[in-house]
Design an enzyme around this catalytic site. Structure first.
Site, PDB file in Angstrom:
ATOM      1  N   HIS A 104       0.734  -1.246   0.003  1.00  0.00           N
ATOM      2  CA  HIS A 104       0.143  -0.024  -0.044  1.00  0.00           C
ATOM      3  C   HIS A 104       0.917   1.370   0.008  1.00  0.00           C
ATOM      4  O   HIS A 104       0.422   2.161  -0.857  1.00  0.00           O
ATOM      5  CB  HIS A 104      -0.805  -0.067   1.282  1.00  0.00           C
ATOM      6  CG  HIS A 104      -1.993   1.049   1.297  1.00  0.00           C
ATOM      7  ND1 HIS A 104      -2.706   1.318   2.681  1.00  0.00           N
ATOM      8  CD2 HIS A 104      -2.159   2.167   0.403  1.00  0.00           C
ATOM      9  CE1 HIS A 104      -3.281   2.360   2.100  1.00  0.00           C
ATOM     10  NE2 HIS A 104      -3.173   2.780   0.910  1.00  0.00           N
ATOM     11  N   GLU A 107       2.455   1.786  -3.477  1.00  0.00           N
ATOM     12  CA  GLU A 107       1.591   2.123  -4.420  1.00  0.00           C
ATOM     13  C   GLU A 107       1.474   3.629  -4.422  1.00  0.00           C
ATOM     14  O   GLU A 107       1.407   4.316  -5.277  1.00  0.00           O
ATOM     15  CB  GLU A 107       0.010   1.409  -3.925  1.00  0.00           C
ATOM     16  CG  GLU A 107      -1.120   2.041  -4.866  1.00  0.00           C
ATOM     17  CD  GLU A 107      -2.136   2.447  -3.868  1.00  0.00           C
ATOM     18  OE1 GLU A 107      -2.529   3.608  -3.890  1.00  0.00           O
ATOM     19  OE2 GLU A 107      -3.000   1.740  -3.105  1.00  0.00           O
ATOM     20  N   HIS A 108       1.099   4.118  -3.029  1.00  0.00           N
ATOM     21  CA  HIS A 108       1.220   5.689  -3.038  1.00  0.00           C
ATOM     22  C   HIS A 108       2.534   6.234  -3.353  1.00  0.00           C
ATOM     23  O   HIS A 108       2.652   7.355  -4.364  1.00  0.00           O
ATOM     24  CB  HIS A 108       1.206   5.896  -1.575  1.00  0.00           C
ATOM     25  CG  HIS A 108      -0.209   6.142  -1.026  1.00  0.00           C
ATOM     26  ND1 HIS A 108      -0.732   7.084  -0.466  1.00  0.00           N
ATOM     27  CD2 HIS A 108      -1.099   5.122  -0.878  1.00  0.00           C
ATOM     28  CE1 HIS A 108      -2.021   6.694   0.097  1.00  0.00           C
ATOM     29  NE2 HIS A 108      -1.974   5.418  -0.151  1.00  0.00           N
ATOM     30  N   GLU A 182       4.720   9.232   2.900  1.00  0.00           N
ATOM     31  CA  GLU A 182       3.456   8.237   2.414  1.00  0.00           C
ATOM     32  C   GLU A 182       3.682   7.164   3.356  1.00  0.00           C
ATOM     33  O   GLU A 182       2.093   6.789   3.872  1.00  0.00           O
ATOM     34  CB  GLU A 182       4.014   7.849   1.070  1.00  0.00           C
ATOM     35  CG  GLU A 182       3.964   8.984   0.133  1.00  0.00           C
ATOM     36  CD  GLU A 182       2.531   9.695  -0.034  1.00  0.00           C
ATOM     37  OE1 GLU A 182       1.399   9.109   0.170  1.00  0.00           O
ATOM     38  OE2 GLU A 182       2.658  10.871  -0.368  1.00  0.00           O
ATOM     39  N   GLU A 204      -4.324   7.075   7.013  1.00  0.00           N
ATOM     40  CA  GLU A 204      -5.515   6.521   6.292  1.00  0.00           C
ATOM     41  C   GLU A 204      -6.014   5.105   6.817  1.00  0.00           C
ATOM     42  O   GLU A 204      -7.255   4.913   7.092  1.00  0.00           O
ATOM     43  CB  GLU A 204      -4.912   6.270   4.707  1.00  0.00           C
ATOM     44  CG  GLU A 204      -5.928   5.505   3.936  1.00  0.00           C
ATOM     45  CD  GLU A 204      -5.369   5.028   2.633  1.00  0.00           C
ATOM     46  OE1 GLU A 204      -4.350   5.435   2.244  1.00  0.00           O
ATOM     47  OE2 GLU A 204      -5.993   4.288   1.925  1.00  0.00           O
TER      48      GLU A 204
HETATM   49 ZN   LIG Z   1      -4.062   4.498   0.326  1.00  0.00          ZN
END
Ligand SMILES: [Zn+2]
Length: 1021
Positions: A104, A107-108, A182, A204
C-alpha cells in the site's frame, strides 16, 4: 490513492441495500458492426512481442489479442472495439508477508516522481491537468493495480507514459523522504514536544480501522486464510506500520515491480500496434527475471473455527452491540467458468434482493440491526462467501448463527421457487445487456474481470465470455436439473472450512491502544540522546520544508500536457426535447440505450409539512417492503426483478442559484426496463405508490434500526459529509431539509423514531400515509425519459398511464412553507475515533460574490496545491479539499481522516494569503483550465446523460449560461486567482462556521485552546 475516490478493494464496503450480481461488471455487446471488428487482424510489426492468442469476444464486441514480450515475458491483453473511453492498466502480483502495509505504501510512493518525470507528484499534476476519465491506484490483498482511462488519445498516451515510468523507475526507491511522507516517520517540531508518528498511509489506515465494519472485514479475511498471504493486512495495520524499514520497502519494489511479473491491459478504439510500440519503449531495457510471486493456496480446515475479537465502542448503552459473521472458503482455486456462473447465480438468489431468502430471514429476524458480509467474493485466488449481522445483543449471537444454518438447510432441501429463479436470471441478464458500470470505465471493469483468472495463471479471455456458459446453465435449469441444491450442500453445509467471527464492543480499547502508542513513543524518545533528538527535530523540519516547497515551473514542464487548442470551445449539449404530456412537463433525450428505457417521474414534495421531512427516507424504504394490496413483498420484489431492471424512489432537494428562497424539491420515481416492458414497469410504479402497505410495525422497526446503523457507520467512516451537511443546514432552507433527511438531525430523529414505533405506532402510520397523499398529486410533476426514438415512442403511452393514475385535482398550493434552518454555531461532534474530519464554510453569495467560471478552476487548483500540500502532504491527513456549490454559494473546506484539528483550520484560513500572493505561470494555468474542462465534460453513459440534462433543467441552467461559464473557465487568468482571495475572506471571517467530527478528547482540547470559537460539543456515539 486520491483523497476522494481511493479504493482499497481489500476493504470492501459492507453492502446492505442493493447488491450487484457478480456478473454485472461484464459488458454486453452493442449494435456496432461486428464484422469489421472480427476482420481485424494482428499488427504486422509486433515490436518485440509474440502473439499468444487471438479471439473475438462477442459479449464485448471486441477483438482481443494476448501478447507476450519476448525478452521479459511481460504479458499484454490488447482489446479493440469502438469505445472511445480508452483504458490501460498495469498490475503486479505483490503478496505481502506481514502487515506493515508495504504494498500500500509503495502504491502511494511510486506516484511521487520517476526517472522521466522527476517532480514531487506527477500523479497530482495529472489530476490537475488531464482529461482523464479515471486515474487511481489500488492495493489488493495480493496485487497492486495502476489503471487510467481517457477519451482523448493524446491525453491517454500521456497518462500511460507517466504511469509506466512511475512503476518501473520510481524515485521513491532512492529517496527515503517519500517513504517517510507516505508511509511513516517520527515527528518532533521542537525538542520539548511529544514524539508522534505521521504518514499518509499510517493515518489513512487509522481512519479505516476507526470503523468497526472494517475491523470485522480484516478479522474475517485473516481468520479464513491463516496460512497464506491473505492472512496479513496488505493495507497496513497502524500498530505494525512503524516496524517497516526503508530497506525492506526498497527490496519489495525490486522484487515485484518487474516486467516479468507484470500484466498489462489496453482497451478501446486506439491503434493496436501503437500500444506495443509504446510498451516496448519501457520493457526492452529489462531482462527476464525469475519472480516468485505465486499465491499459495490456503489448505482446507478439517473442522470449523471460531474467532472472538473486540472493537473500540462508544459509551452509550445503545453502542454496546456485537457483530457476528460466518465465512466459508469455497474452493482451492478459482472456479471454472460454468461453476463460477452458477455460484454467481446462487449468490444472487440467496442475497441479491431484499426478498432473497437468506437476506429476508436475517432482516426480519429482529436479531440485529443490519446485514454484514459480502456474500460471494470471487476476485482472489480462492473464492469465499460471508454473511452475518451487526447490532446484535451478545446473547443473540448463537441465534443468528442458527438462523443462518437453518435457512441454508431449508434452501438445500426445498430449493428455490421458479419465480425466484426467473427473477434472478432476468436481473443478471438485464445487467449484462445494460452494461452499466456507472462512472467506472467499461474497459477497466472488464480488466478486473479478466484478472480474476489471468492473475492466477488462468486464461485471461475466459472470464470475459458468458453467453455460452449462460445458455448452457439456463438449459440445465430449465431441464429441471437440480443445479443449486447440491451446490448449497457442497459449498456451505458440508464444508468444514468455515470460520465464525464475533466482534464485541470494548469501551476501553480505544484508550488502551492510544496509550500503548503513547508509551511506545515516549520510551523511544527517552532512549534518544540529546544529539539524536536534535536530529529528529532537524529531520522533521527538513521534510516539512521539502513538502512545502513547490516544484519549479521548469521542473513541471516534464509532464506532458495538452494545449488549450486541444479543448473544444463550445459546451457539448445533451439532446433534450421539452414538451408536455397532459399537464405534466415532459423531457426526452434521444440517445442509444440498447433498447432500454430509463424513466424518471418527479412528483412535487414541497407539499410535505416540515415536521414530516425526517420521515421521508424511511417512507421511500417502506414502499413495497411490506407488500402491496395485490401481492406480498416477495412476490412484488420478484415481479420487479423478473420484468424490469429495477425501480427506486428517492427525494431530491437543491437550492437554485439566483433566488435564495427558491428550492427544487421532488420525490423521484426511477425505473428502467427493456422497451417491451415499459408498460408493466409503469404499472408496478403505480402499484408501488398507491397500493404499498405501510402498516407493518415489525418490518418498519427493522427498517428504522437498519437505517440508523447505516447512519452511525457514516458518521465514523465519512465524517466530512456529516460536517458539510451541518454547515449547509445553518445556511439555507434546502440545506436544512437535506440535513433532516440525511444528516445528523436524521440520525437523532431515527433514535427517537425507534421508540415511537413501539409506543405510538398508529401515529407513525398516519404520518406515512400523509406523505403518500402529499406526493401523489400530478400538480407540478415532471417526466424525464431517455432512450432512442423508437424506445421513447414505445414507452410514452405507459408513462402517460402512470401520470394518469396521479391525483388530478388542483390541491393545496405547493408554495413551500418550509422555513427552518439550524442556528449558526461552531460545533464539535464526538464519536469513538482516532482521526478527525474538519469542515469550515461560508456562503460567498451572501457576501456579494458573483459566480464566475474561474471559481471552478481556482477550487480545483486549491485541492491539488495549497490544501493538498498543507493538509495532506505535510499535515498527514488522508485528504483535504474545498467544495464550492455554485447553486447555494456555499464554499466549504473539508478534511478527511485528519490527525489535526485546529492546525487544519489555520491552514484553511491561510488559503486567502496563498491565493493573494499566488503567481501561476502560463503552463500551470493551462493545466488547471484543461483539468477543469475535463471534469465538466466528464464521460457519461446514456442514463447519466439523461439525468444530468434533467438536473440542469431543474436548477435552471441554460445552454447559454453553460457556454458563458465555459468561456470564463477558458479565460481564467492569474488575476482571477488573486481576486478570489477577496471572496474567500468570508470563510476566514468570524462569521464563517466550523463543524468537525472528532474524538471527545480532541474536542475538549480544541475547545480549551480556542475559547473565542465558543465550540458547542455534542456527543454523537
Ligand atoms: Zn491509500
Amino acid at each position: 490513492m486520491s483523497s476522494s475516490s481511493s479504493s482499497s478493494p481489500n476493504k470492501k464496503p459492507v453492502q446492505s441495500t442493493t447488491r450487484k450480481s457478480q456478473t454485472s461488471a461484464a459488458i454486453a455487446a452493442n449494435d456496432a458492426s461486428v464484422e469489421s471488428m472480427a476482420a481485424m487482424s494482428a499488427p504486422s510489426n509486433l515490436h518485440g512481442f509474440e502473439l499468444i492468442k487471438e479471439e473475438f469476444v462477442p459479449e464485448y464486441n471486441a477483438k482481443g489479442f494476448l501478447f507476450k514480450h519476448k525478452k521479459t515475458g511481460a504479458e499484454v491483453m490488447s482489446l479493440s472495439n469502438d469505445d472511445e473511453n480508452k483504458s490501460f492498466g498495469v498490475t503486479f502480483r505483490t503478496p505481502p508477508s506481514n502487515s506493515t502495509g508495504i504494498p500500500h505504501i509503495l502504491e502511494h510512493s511510486v506516484l511521487c516522481g520517476s526517472r522521466k518525470y522527476p517532480i514531487k507528484e506527477p500523479f497530482v499534476e495529472l489530476i490537475k491537468g488531464s482529461l482523464n476519465t479515471f486515474l487511481n491506484a489500488m492495493t489488493y490483498p495480493d496485487r497492486t493495480c495502476y489503471p487510467v482511462a481517457s477519451c482523448n488519445l493524446a491525453d491517454f498516451y500521456n497518462l500511460v507514459d507517466v504511469y509506466l515510468d512511475a512503476v518501473f523507475h520510481p524515485k521513491c526507491i532512492e529517496n527515503e523522504r517519500t517513504f517517510e511522507q507516505e508511509g511513516w516517520h517520527y515527528e518532533l517540531n521542537n525538542k520539548d514536544e511529544d514524539l508522534t508518528y505521521k504518514g499518509v498511509v499510517f493515518n489513512e489506515m487509522k481512519g479505516v480501522y476507526s470503523s468497526p465494519d472494517s475491523v470485522l472485514a480484516r478479522e474475517c479475511q485473516q481468520a479464513l486464510f491463516p496460512e497464506n498471504t491473505y492472512g496479513v493486512d496488505s493495507g497496513g495495520s497502524p500498530e505494525v506500520i512503524p516496524e517497516l524499514t526503508f530497506a525492506e520497502f526498497k527490496d519489495f519494489h525490486g522484487k515485484f515491480y518487474h516486467p516479468s511479473n507484470a500484466r498489462l491491459w489496453f482497451y478501446g478504439d486506439d491503434d493496436v500496434e501503437n500500444r506495443l510500440k509504446l510498451l516496448s519503449g519501457f520493457l526492452d531495457e529489462f531482462d527476464a527475471k525469475d519472480v516468485d510471486s505465486s499465491i499459495a493456496s490456503q489448505p482446507f480446515f478439517k473442522e470449523p473455527k471460531r474467532v472472538v475479537k473486540s472493537y473500540a465502542s462508544g459509551e452509550d448503552e445503545e453502542a454496546q452491540k456485537c457483530f457476528v459473521q460466518i465465512n466459508w472458503l469455497l474452493n482451492d482455486k478459482p472456479f471454472d467458468q460454468e461453476t463460477a456462473l452458477a455460484v454467481g447465480f446462487l449468490d444472487n438468489l440467496l442475497l441479491g434482493s431484499s426478498a432473497s431468502p437468506l437476506r429476508l430471514a436475517l432482516e426480519e429476524s429482529g436479531l440485529g440491526e443490519a446485514i454484514v458480509g459480502f456474500g460471494l467474493e470471487d476476485e482472489l485466488r480462492q473464492p469465499s462467501f460471508a454473511i452475518g449481522m451487526k447490532g446484535v445483543e451478545e446473547a443473540d449471537i448463537p441465534k443468528v448463527e442458527k438462523l443462518i444454518y437453518d435457512t441454508m438447510e431449508k434452501i438445500a432441501t426445498e430449493g428455490f421457487t421458479d419465480d425466484a429463479i426467473e427473477a434472478s436470471i432476468n436481473s443478471i441478464e438485464f445487467s449484462l445487456r445494460e452494461n452499466n458500470t456507472g462512472r467506472f470505465p467499461r474497459g477497466l471493469s472488464m480488466m478486473l474481470r479478466s484478472l480474476s483468472a489471468w492473475l492466477y495463471e488462468g486464461d485471461p479471455f475466459e472470464p470475459l465470455r458468458y453467453e455460452e456458459p449462460l445458455k448452457h446453465l439456463k438449459s440445465r435449469i430449465s431441464s429441471s436439473e437440480d443445479v443449486f441444491r447440491p451446490l448449497m450442500r457442497r459449498l456451505f453445509l458440508e464444508n468444514t472450512h468455515r470460520v465464525t467471527v464475533e466482534l464485541k464492543p470494548d469501551q476501553k480499547l480505544g484508550e488502551k491502544e492510544a496509550n500503548e502508542e503513547k508509551m511506545k513513543l515516549s520510551a523511544k524518545k527517552a532512549s534518544l540522546s540529546p544529539e539524536e533528538i536534535e536530529h529528529v527535530v532537524a529531520e522533521t523540519a527538513a521534510l516539512k520544508l521539502l513538502q512545502e516547497t513547490p516544484d519549479s515551473p521548469e521542473a513541471l514542464k516534464c509532464i506532458p500536457a495538452l494545449a488549450l487548442s486541444d479543448i473544444p470551445k463550445t459546451a457539448k449539449e445533451i439532446p433534450c426535447d421539452i414538451g408536455s404530456i397532459g399537464s405534466t412537463e415532459l423531457l426526452t433525450h434521444d440517445l442509444f440505450t440498447n433498447d432500454i428505457i430509463y424513466a424518471e417521474h418527479l412528483l412535487d414534495m414541497k407539499t410535505i409539512p416540515e415536521d414530516l421531512l425526517p420521515l421521508v427516507p424511511l417512507w421511500t424504504r417502506a414502499l413495497g417492503r411490506m407488500g402491496t394490496s395485490k401481492r406480498n413483498f416477495i412476490e412484488f420484489d420478484q415481479i420487479i426483478n423478473a420484468q424490469t431492471g429495477g425501480i427506486s424512489v428517492s427525494p431530491f432537494v437543491s437550492p437554485i442559484r439566483g433566488d435564495p428562497n427558491a428550492i427544487s424539491a421532488y420525490m423521484v420515481f426511477r425505473g428502467k426496463a427493456t422497451s417491451d416492458k415499459a408498460g408493466i414497469m409503469h404499472d408496478l410504479m403505480t402499484e408501488m405508490l398507491f397500493d404499498s402497505k405501510l402498516d407493518d410495525q415489525k418490518i418498519f422497526k427493522q427498517l428504522v434500526l437498519e437505517t440508523r446503523s447505516g447512519m452511525e457507520g457514516r458518521v465514523q467512516g465519512a465524517g466530512h459529509s456529516i460536517a458539510a451537511s451541518r454547515l449547509e443546514a445553518q445556511d439555507s432552507v434546502a440545506g436544512w431539509v437535506n440535513e433532516q433527511m440525511g444528516g445528523l438531525d436524521q440520525l437523532e430523529y431515527l433514535r427517537k423514531l425507534a421508540k415511537r414505533v413501539d409506543e405510538d405506532w398508529d401515529s407513525v402510520v398516519a404520518d406515512l400515509e400523509t406523505i403518500r397523499k402529499c406526493v401523489s398529486s400530478r400538480n407540478n410533476s415532471i417526466t424525464n425519459l431517455t432512450g432512442d426514438s423508437k424506445t421513447l415512442d414505445l414507452s410514452l403511452s405507459s408513462a402517460e398511464k402512470f401520470l394518469g393514475s396521479l391525483n388530478q385535482s388542483a390541491s393545496a398550493s405547493s408554495t413551500s412553507a418550509w422555513k427552518s434552518m439550524n442556528p449558526a454555531v461552531n460545533e464539535l461532534l464526538t464519536v469513538p475515533t482516532t482521526v478527525n474530519y474538519v469542515g469550515k464554510a461560508a456562503n460567498l453569495y451572501k457576501s456579494g460574490y458573483e459566480l464566475n467560471g474561474s471559481s471552478y478552476v481556482i477550487n480545483k487548483l486549491l485541492g491539488t496545491t495549497w490544501l493538498w500540500d498543507r493538509v495532506r502532504v505535510s499535515g498527514g491527513a488522508y485528504g483535504g479539499f474545498s467544495d464550492f456549490d455554485s447553486h447555494s454559494g456555499m464554499f466549504t473546506y473539508l478534511s478527511y481522516r485528519d490527525p489535526n484539528l485546529l492546525k487544519t483550520l489555520d491552514n484553511y484560513d491561510g488559503t486567502v494569503e496563498f491565493l493573494r500572493n499566488l503567481h501561476v505561470d502560463e503552463d500551470e494555468l493551462t493545466k488547471s483550465i484543461i483539468g477543469t474542462i475535463g471534469e465538466i465534460d466528464s464521460y457519461q453513459l446514456p442514463d447519466a446523460k439523461g439525468y444530468t440534462s434533467l438536473m440542469r433543467h431543474l436548477l435552471k441552467i441554460t445552454p447559454e449560461e453553460r457556454q458563458e461559464r465555459r468561456e470564463q473557465i477558458l479565460g481564467t487568468t492569474n488575476k482571477s486567482f488573486n481576486d478570489f482571495a477577496g471572496a474567500l475572506e468570508a470563510v476566514r471571517a468570524p462569521s464563517a462556521k466550523v463543524s468537525a467530527v472528532c474524538s471527545a478528547e480532541a474536542a475538549e482540547k480544541a475547545k480549551s485552546e480556542r475559547p473565542e470559537l465558543d465550540f458547542q460539543i455534542k456527543r454523537v456515539i
